[in-house]
Design an enzyme around this catalytic site. Structure first.
Site, PDB file in Angstrom:
ATOM      1  N   TYR A  88     -11.064  -4.434  -1.021  1.00 11.16           N
ATOM      2  CA  TYR A  88     -11.738  -4.138  -2.284  1.00 11.16           C
ATOM      3  C   TYR A  88     -12.822  -3.088  -2.052  1.00 11.16           C
ATOM      4  O   TYR A  88     -13.004  -2.183  -2.855  1.00 11.16           O
ATOM      5  CB  TYR A  88     -12.347  -5.407  -2.887  1.00 11.16           C
ATOM      6  CG  TYR A  88     -11.309  -6.421  -3.314  1.00 11.16           C
ATOM      7  CD1 TYR A  88     -10.644  -6.296  -4.530  1.00 11.16           C
ATOM      8  CD2 TYR A  88     -10.997  -7.511  -2.513  1.00 11.16           C
ATOM      9  CE1 TYR A  88      -9.685  -7.224  -4.929  1.00 11.16           C
ATOM     10  CE2 TYR A  88     -10.052  -8.445  -2.903  1.00 11.16           C
ATOM     11  CZ  TYR A  88      -9.401  -8.299  -4.108  1.00 11.16           C
ATOM     12  OH  TYR A  88      -8.459  -9.213  -4.491  1.00 11.16           O
ATOM     13  N   ASN A 109      -5.601  -5.759 -14.575  1.00  9.42           N
ATOM     14  CA  ASN A 109      -4.415  -4.908 -14.462  1.00  9.42           C
ATOM     15  C   ASN A 109      -3.291  -5.439 -15.355  1.00  9.42           C
ATOM     16  O   ASN A 109      -2.759  -6.514 -15.098  1.00  9.42           O
ATOM     17  CB  ASN A 109      -3.969  -4.871 -12.993  1.00  9.42           C
ATOM     18  CG  ASN A 109      -2.708  -4.064 -12.773  1.00  9.42           C
ATOM     19  OD1 ASN A 109      -2.176  -3.434 -13.673  1.00  9.42           O
ATOM     20  ND2 ASN A 109      -2.228  -4.101 -11.539  1.00  9.42           N
ATOM     21  N   CYS A 117      -1.747  -3.991  -7.400  1.00  6.13           N
ATOM     22  CA  CYS A 117      -3.016  -4.641  -7.083  1.00  6.13           C
ATOM     23  C   CYS A 117      -2.852  -5.675  -5.968  1.00  6.13           C
ATOM     24  O   CYS A 117      -3.838  -6.047  -5.324  1.00  6.13           O
ATOM     25  CB  CYS A 117      -3.641  -5.265  -8.329  1.00  6.13           C
ATOM     26  SG  CYS A 117      -2.566  -6.372  -9.238  1.00  6.13           S
ATOM     27  N   HIS A 118      -1.617  -6.088  -5.694  1.00  4.25           N
ATOM     28  CA  HIS A 118      -1.383  -7.030  -4.592  1.00  4.25           C
ATOM     29  C   HIS A 118      -1.681  -6.398  -3.231  1.00  4.25           C
ATOM     30  O   HIS A 118      -1.864  -7.109  -2.258  1.00  4.25           O
ATOM     31  CB  HIS A 118       0.050  -7.576  -4.636  1.00  4.25           C
ATOM     32  CG  HIS A 118       1.111  -6.518  -4.533  1.00  4.25           C
ATOM     33  ND1 HIS A 118       1.549  -5.805  -5.632  1.00  4.25           N
ATOM     34  CD2 HIS A 118       1.811  -6.061  -3.476  1.00  4.25           C
ATOM     35  CE1 HIS A 118       2.483  -4.954  -5.241  1.00  4.25           C
ATOM     36  NE2 HIS A 118       2.661  -5.078  -3.937  1.00  4.25           N
ATOM     37  N   GLU A 149       7.061  -6.074   1.176  1.00  4.54           N
ATOM     38  CA  GLU A 149       6.749  -4.691   1.524  1.00  4.54           C
ATOM     39  C   GLU A 149       6.465  -4.494   3.008  1.00  4.54           C
ATOM     40  O   GLU A 149       6.186  -3.387   3.448  1.00  4.54           O
ATOM     41  CB  GLU A 149       5.541  -4.223   0.697  1.00  4.54           C
ATOM     42  CG  GLU A 149       5.837  -4.169  -0.782  1.00  4.54           C
ATOM     43  CD  GLU A 149       4.668  -3.647  -1.594  1.00  4.54           C
ATOM     44  OE1 GLU A 149       3.632  -3.271  -0.995  1.00  4.54           O
ATOM     45  OE2 GLU A 149       4.789  -3.601  -2.822  1.00  4.54           O
TER      46      GLU A 149
END
Length: 152
Positions: A88, A109, A117-118, A149
């Site tokens: 962050y 979001n 945002c993950h 990912e």
């Protein structure tokens, strides 16, 4: 507002909405399709492909409603490469504001996954994710997306 619903066994129900030729929301819910457009069909196919490969399409038009600051944070999130995580604080350094303000923008979001945002975590752990305050669902979803990912 035109929308389309998809279901994935591991990621659940997702409802995509379009307005003005762009995706405006992705919600963790199901619903009957309502006038699905070619863009909604393309976005639904892209999400299904993402769930197989972990690769997000970069060319889907997105129009998230939010403040100028939130849109600046979300633009930063879209630049985080697949398989990478930012804190962050790191996003705050790029977008301005504080780590807490970035967390607030992430919480607001309207197009999670497509605005990734993950990929933003706390300096000492995962941080939060949509719905993380209810039975750990959100943090479990965040872990699954990061694993997909190759980031975890």
């Amino acid at each position: 507002m035109p929308h389309i619903s998809i279901h994935h066994p591991a990621f659940g129900d997702i409802l995509l909405r379009e307005a003005g030729g762009a995706i405006v929301s992705l919600d963790w819910e199901s619903g009957a399709d309502d006038a699905p457009t070619p863009l909604l069909r393309r976005a639904a196919e892209a999400l299904q492909a993402y769930f197989r490969s972990g690769v997000l399409p970069a060319d889907l038009p997105l129009a998230p409603a939010g403040t100028a600051y939130q849109r600046r944070v979300w633009a930063c999130l879209r630049r985080i490469p697949r398989g990478e995580i930012r804190t962050y604080g790191a996003v705050a350094s790029e977008a301005g504001g504080s780590a807490r303000a970035v967390g607030g923008a992430n919480r607001a979001n309207p197009i999670p996954i497509l605005i990734p945002c993950h990929r933003v975590c706390a300096a000492n752990g995962l941080g939060g994710y949509a719905g993380s305050d209810r039975d750990g669902w959100g943090l479990d979803m965040k872990r699954r997306l990061l694993e997909l990912e190759g980031a975890v």
